[in-house]
Write an enzyme that holds these catalytic residues in place. Structure first.
Site, PDB file in Angstrom:
ATOM      1  N   ASP A   1       1.063  -1.060   0.123  1.00 30.20           N
ATOM      2  CA  ASP A   1      -0.160  -0.380   0.481  1.00 30.20           C
ATOM      3  C   ASP A   1       0.921   1.463   0.119  1.00 30.20           C
ATOM      4  O   ASP A   1       0.355   2.214  -0.771  1.00 30.20           O
ATOM      5  CB  ASP A   1      -0.853  -0.427   0.838  1.00 30.20           C
ATOM      6  CG  ASP A   1      -1.760  -0.946   0.959  1.00 30.20           C
ATOM      7  OD1 ASP A   1      -2.893  -1.375   1.985  1.00 30.20           O
ATOM      8  OD2 ASP A   1      -2.339  -1.638  -0.435  1.00 30.20           O
TER       9      ASP A   1
ATOM     10  N   SER B   1     -16.850 -21.284 -32.866  1.00 27.93           N
ATOM     11  CA  SER B   1     -17.688 -22.684 -31.650  1.00 27.93           C
ATOM     12  C   SER B   1     -16.483 -23.769 -32.804  1.00 27.93           C
ATOM     13  O   SER B   1     -15.938 -24.079 -33.158  1.00 27.93           O
ATOM     14  CB  SER B   1     -18.436 -22.936 -31.878  1.00 27.93           C
ATOM     15  OG  SER B   1     -19.376 -23.713 -30.456  1.00 27.93           O
TER      16      SER B   1
ATOM     17  N   LYS C   1     -11.299 -30.963 -23.039  1.00 27.65           N
ATOM     18  CA  LYS C   1     -12.411 -29.879 -23.536  1.00 27.65           C
ATOM     19  C   LYS C   1     -12.773 -29.152 -22.274  1.00 27.65           C
ATOM     20  O   LYS C   1     -13.685 -30.285 -21.482  1.00 27.65           O
ATOM     21  CB  LYS C   1     -13.905 -30.778 -24.398  1.00 27.65           C
ATOM     22  CG  LYS C   1     -13.933 -29.402 -24.803  1.00 27.65           C
ATOM     23  CD  LYS C   1     -15.559 -29.858 -26.112  1.00 27.65           C
ATOM     24  CE  LYS C   1     -16.356 -28.509 -26.764  1.00 27.65           C
ATOM     25  NZ  LYS C   1     -17.070 -27.671 -25.363  1.00 27.65           N
TER      26      LYS C   1
ATOM     27  N   LYS D   1      -7.211 -31.358 -32.508  1.00 26.88           N
ATOM     28  CA  LYS D   1      -6.815 -30.210 -33.073  1.00 26.88           C
ATOM     29  C   LYS D   1      -5.447 -30.515 -34.218  1.00 26.88           C
ATOM     30  O   LYS D   1      -4.681 -31.265 -33.791  1.00 26.88           O
ATOM     31  CB  LYS D   1      -6.165 -28.627 -32.248  1.00 26.88           C
ATOM     32  CG  LYS D   1      -7.487 -27.861 -31.337  1.00 26.88           C
ATOM     33  CD  LYS D   1      -6.643 -27.329 -30.959  1.00 26.88           C
ATOM     34  CE  LYS D   1      -7.685 -26.398 -29.980  1.00 26.88           C
ATOM     35  NZ  LYS D   1      -7.614 -25.603 -28.568  1.00 26.88           N
TER      36      LYS D   1
HETATM   37  S1  IVH Z   1     -11.126 -24.482 -28.638  1.00 28.63           S
HETATM   38  C1  IVH Z   1     -12.073 -22.612 -33.413  1.00 28.63           C
HETATM   39  N1  IVH Z   1     -10.118 -25.861 -26.922  1.00 28.63           N
HETATM   40  O1  IVH Z   1     -15.648 -25.674 -26.265  1.00 28.63           O
HETATM   41  C2  IVH Z   1     -12.194 -22.627 -31.916  1.00 28.63           C
HETATM   42  N2  IVH Z   1     -11.950 -24.811 -26.802  1.00 28.63           N
HETATM   43  O2  IVH Z   1     -17.616 -26.222 -28.042  1.00 28.63           O
HETATM   44  C3  IVH Z   1     -12.151 -22.447 -30.706  1.00 28.63           C
HETATM   45  N3  IVH Z   1     -13.168 -25.093 -24.949  1.00 28.63           N
HETATM   46  O3  IVH Z   1     -15.938 -22.463 -27.515  1.00 28.63           O
HETATM   47  C4  IVH Z   1     -12.230 -23.131 -30.013  1.00 28.63           C
HETATM   48  N4  IVH Z   1     -11.778 -26.499 -24.242  1.00 28.63           N
HETATM   49  O4  IVH Z   1     -15.310 -22.573 -25.002  1.00 28.63           O
HETATM   50  C5  IVH Z   1     -10.535 -25.160 -27.535  1.00 28.63           C
HETATM   51  N5  IVH Z   1      -9.265 -27.361 -25.223  1.00 28.63           N
HETATM   52  C6  IVH Z   1     -10.483 -27.052 -25.856  1.00 28.63           C
HETATM   53  C7  IVH Z   1     -11.598 -25.975 -25.162  1.00 28.63           C
HETATM   54  C8  IVH Z   1     -12.665 -25.703 -26.375  1.00 28.63           C
HETATM   55  C9  IVH Z   1     -13.155 -25.966 -23.915  1.00 28.63           C
HETATM   56  C10 IVH Z   1     -14.341 -24.234 -25.281  1.00 28.63           C
HETATM   57  C11 IVH Z   1     -14.543 -22.911 -25.980  1.00 28.63           C
HETATM   58  C12 IVH Z   1     -15.003 -23.436 -27.550  1.00 28.63           C
HETATM   59  C13 IVH Z   1     -16.635 -25.028 -26.998  1.00 28.63           C
HETATM   60  C14 IVH Z   1     -16.766 -24.831 -28.256  1.00 28.63           C
END
Ligand code: IVH
Length: 690
Positions: free
Chosen positions: A58, A105, A137, A311
């Protein structure tokens, strides 16, 4: 006399020099103090390991505050004196926030067959020899963290994928989200994407009434959302319940990555939490094993996951595959099957949608799946009733598909109950307007009365006032139902023309509510082009498509005069969508509605829709320093005008923007004969497109 004068001037000069010296001295001191405090913040909030006592902290903060007050021109909105929380002072709370790159999504699959059919096989036709990045996920709330010069300046929810809500005020209080990036050489602008979630243990703690009225959330996801949306000063400890993992990035300048793994490693270097279970595999067999392992052991994880995300690791290959309207083609969510529950079917209601399609809705005794109470499920169409051989009184199996949409997956025939089963009567007349129902070749029932059918009108009006369309507050489902049932409104124009006289005919609607409704209607005179398009309710046209249309056509008039060929040329618009749009704009009734709407509503054409500007689609590189505009603002404005920004000069570069003290980019651009313009020219062009 002369000597006296000289002495006077010398003293004055010394004074001025002393003042300049002091200014530089304190500027340096302020900068160092800010760095020091931000470092303590980082240790406190991210590493959870503070090495300074509160009172010492602070003291530092008040020292900085004093200096900043002494030299107000050295004040800075990102200074720690301007920040939120126990160690942050005032509030930063912006309501809406555009994502620099849309937040898409993911496509889902729930079994191995679909994984191969929808993901591996189509990809393999285009690219072979791939590495896949396999991640968990997380089941939470997606967030877009925007770091400018390494400092968190915005934290937006996904929203409609284009605009989210800026909940920075609350996000700053989450320990695992750093306010300041760690390390060196971070990009000037960086969007970090990830998921905020609550662990299973903390969820139980939350529901054990430890936080006053913030209790009894039905699942971890809704609890996370509930906490994030708190908009009042309450016990800050509640935010300690939230955690964060990043899974990628959105917009970034300066740095280019080769693969997803490299992105995650870099994020970790910046002090961003990432999940330790991520793995790179090239064999399908290993990916399936990764899935099986976590499906079996998900209960052992401290947080909820609802599947894995696969991915393509290589970014160049991701770009080759590209995106659909709402999701990347280079990634897929392979979800875990959800829990099932047995219950009793009570009744079927045939619901009429805004386009006249009839959807059977099954109502059953309430069941709780993964913490959510469910008592109805849609059956999509009448085929589903036949497929399941469904009868009232049946014992049915309910599954929460992808942990979200409930579905009837099975009927358990028990001889004991056979006599109690009652046949479901498929209607031949519209349950709302009694007109004869039609059937498509796919057995989809629909009422063709349009908006003269009360249920269709109600559904359309609800769509019209919804957040993604015209967004009119205080006019909800119940009020619309009453207004239509009492024949007080017959179309959207009547709704926009609501007045005191009409509203006072509705029971239980006091003067206060009436005034709120009328005020909210009065406020809604301007609407952005994409929302206006969405409000029209063109069959099967979603908000993202409306956004693309709004970017393509600069005016409504051009949109209304378009043709099928032009529509097909728009990004992400396929055959069916273009036909739906074309049919809609060629119906006389629709044009009459649009014309009447325009009498009440003014369309705002966002600046970034203005395409025919000097920078649109130009590949631009920037070098040097700028006097009247910050580099990041320059980039932002160029992007809004549709420019493509490249870090390095290439043969394909269209333009180099030149500041003072340029780098070797200037030499390269001259050699390659690339057009060069200076800051003045850029600013005058910006002025033109303002
Ligand atoms: S990649 C362009 N990776 O899932 C795509 N999403 O159902 C970007 N999510 O909106 C998403 N874990 O909020 C990605 N390992 C992961 C994830 C993930 C959870 C969620 C994310 C997305 C949703 C889609």
């Amino acid at each position: 006399m002369e000597k006296k004068n000289l002495r006077f001037y010398i003293i004055k000069l010394i004074n001025i020099l002393y003042k300049i010296y002091k200014l530089f001295y304190y500027k340096k001191k302020i900068i160092n103090l800010r760095k020091k405090i931000l470092n303590y913040n980082y240790k406190y909030h991210v590493l959870n390991n503070s090495n300074i006592l509160d009172y010492q902290y602070d003291k530092l903060l008040s020292k900085l505050e004093k200096l900043e007050n002494l030299y107000p021109y050295l004040k800075n909105k990102y200074s720690p004196t301007k920040l939120v929380g126990s160690r942050y002072k005032s509030l930063i709370f912006f309501k809406k926030s555009y994502h620099k790159i849309p937040m898409l999504s993911l496509n889902n699959v729930f079994n191995k067959n679909d994984l191969f059919k929808n993901f591996f096989f189509p990809i393999n036709k285009l690219i072979n020899k791939l590495n896949f990045c396999c991640e968990l996920k997380f089941d939470g709330i997606a967030i877009n963290l925007l770091y400018k010069n390494g400092i968190l300046i915005s934290a937006a929810t996904r929203g409609d994928g284009i605009i989210g809500e800026n909940i920075l005020k609350n996000v700053l209080k989450i320990k695992s989200i750093p306010y300041m990036l760690k390390g060196k050489n971070f990009p000037k602008i960086l969007e970090i994407r990830g998921e905020i979630f609550i662990t299973k243990k903390k969820f139980i703690k939350l529901n054990q009434q430890k936080f006053g009225k913030y209790k009894l959330f039905s699942n971890t996801r809704s609890a996370t959302y509930g906490i994030l949306k708190i908009n009042k000063d309450i016990n800050e400890k509640i935010f300690n319940l939230l955690n964060f993992y990043s899974y990628g990035i959105g917009f970034i300048d300066q740095i280019r990555f080769v693969n997803q793994q490299e992105i995650l490693t870099k994020l970790e270097y910046f002090g961003i939490p990432i999940c330790k279970y991520t793995k790179i595999y090239s064999s399908y067999y290993k990916i399936i094993n990764f899935y099986k392992y976590f499906k079996k052991n998900r209960n052992l994880l401290p947080y909820n996951i609802d599947g894995i995300v696969i991915k393509i690791n290589n970014i160049k290959k991701q770009k080759i595959l590209g995106y659909t309207n709402h999701a990347p083609k280079w990634a897929i969510a392979y979800k875990f099957p959800s829990q099932e529950k047995l219950t009793l079917l009570k009744k079927i209601i045939f619901q009429i949608g805004r386009t006249g399609v009839i959807t059977p809705i099954a109502y059953f005794n309430t069941v709780n799946i993964n913490g959510v109470n469910i008592n109805f499920a849609t059956l999509y169409n009448i085929n589903e009733i036949k497929r399941l051989n469904l009868k009232i009184g049946d014992h049915i199996v309910i599954q929460r598909c992808g942990d979200v949409i409930p579905k009837i997956t099975n009927v358990i025939i028990n001889k004991q109950f056979l006599k109690k089963r009652i046949n479901i009567l498929i209607p031949t007349l519209c349950p709302s307007c009694n007109s004869i129902l039609k059937k498509t070749v796919n057995n989809i029932l629909y009422c063709k009365s349009g908006l003269s059918c009360k249920d269709q009108l109600k559904a359309y009006l609800k769509h019209f006032v919804s957040r993604d369309a015209i967004n009119i507050n205080f006019i909800g489902k119940k009020l619309i139902n009453k207004l239509v049932d009492k024949n007080l409104i017959k179309n959207v124009i009547d709704l926009l023309n609501l007045n005191n006289n009409i509203l006072s005919k509705i029971d239980n609607l006091g003067n206060k509510s009436i005034n709120k409704i009328l005020q909210s209607l009065k406020n809604k005179q301007k609407v952005t082009f994409n929302k206006f398009l969405f409000s029209l309710g063109i069959p099967e046209i979603g908000i993202v498509t409306c956004y693309h249309i709004s970017l393509f056509f600069t005016t409504l008039e051009k949109f209304l005069n378009t043709n099928l060929v032009e529509l097909r040329s728009i990004k992400n618009i396929g055959k069916k969508t273009s036909l739906n749009i074309f049919n809609f704009i060629n119906k006389k009734d629709n044009i009459i509605i649009i014309k009447n709407l325009l009498k009440k509503i003014k369309i705002i054409y966002p600046k970034n829709i203005f395409k025919k500007n000097y920078f649109y689609q130009k590949k631009i590189t920037i070098t040097g320093k700028f006097i009247f505009i910050t580099r990041s603002n320059l980039i932002k404005k160029l992007i809004i005008l549709g420019a493509i920004i490249h870090t390095y000069i290439r043969k394909k570069t269209d333009l180099l923007i030149l500041g003072t003290h340029p780098s070797s980019k200037l030499l390269k651009a001259t050699k390659l004969n690339i057009k060069i313009i200076n800051e003045n020219k850029v600013l005058s062009l910006f002025q033109k497109y303002k």
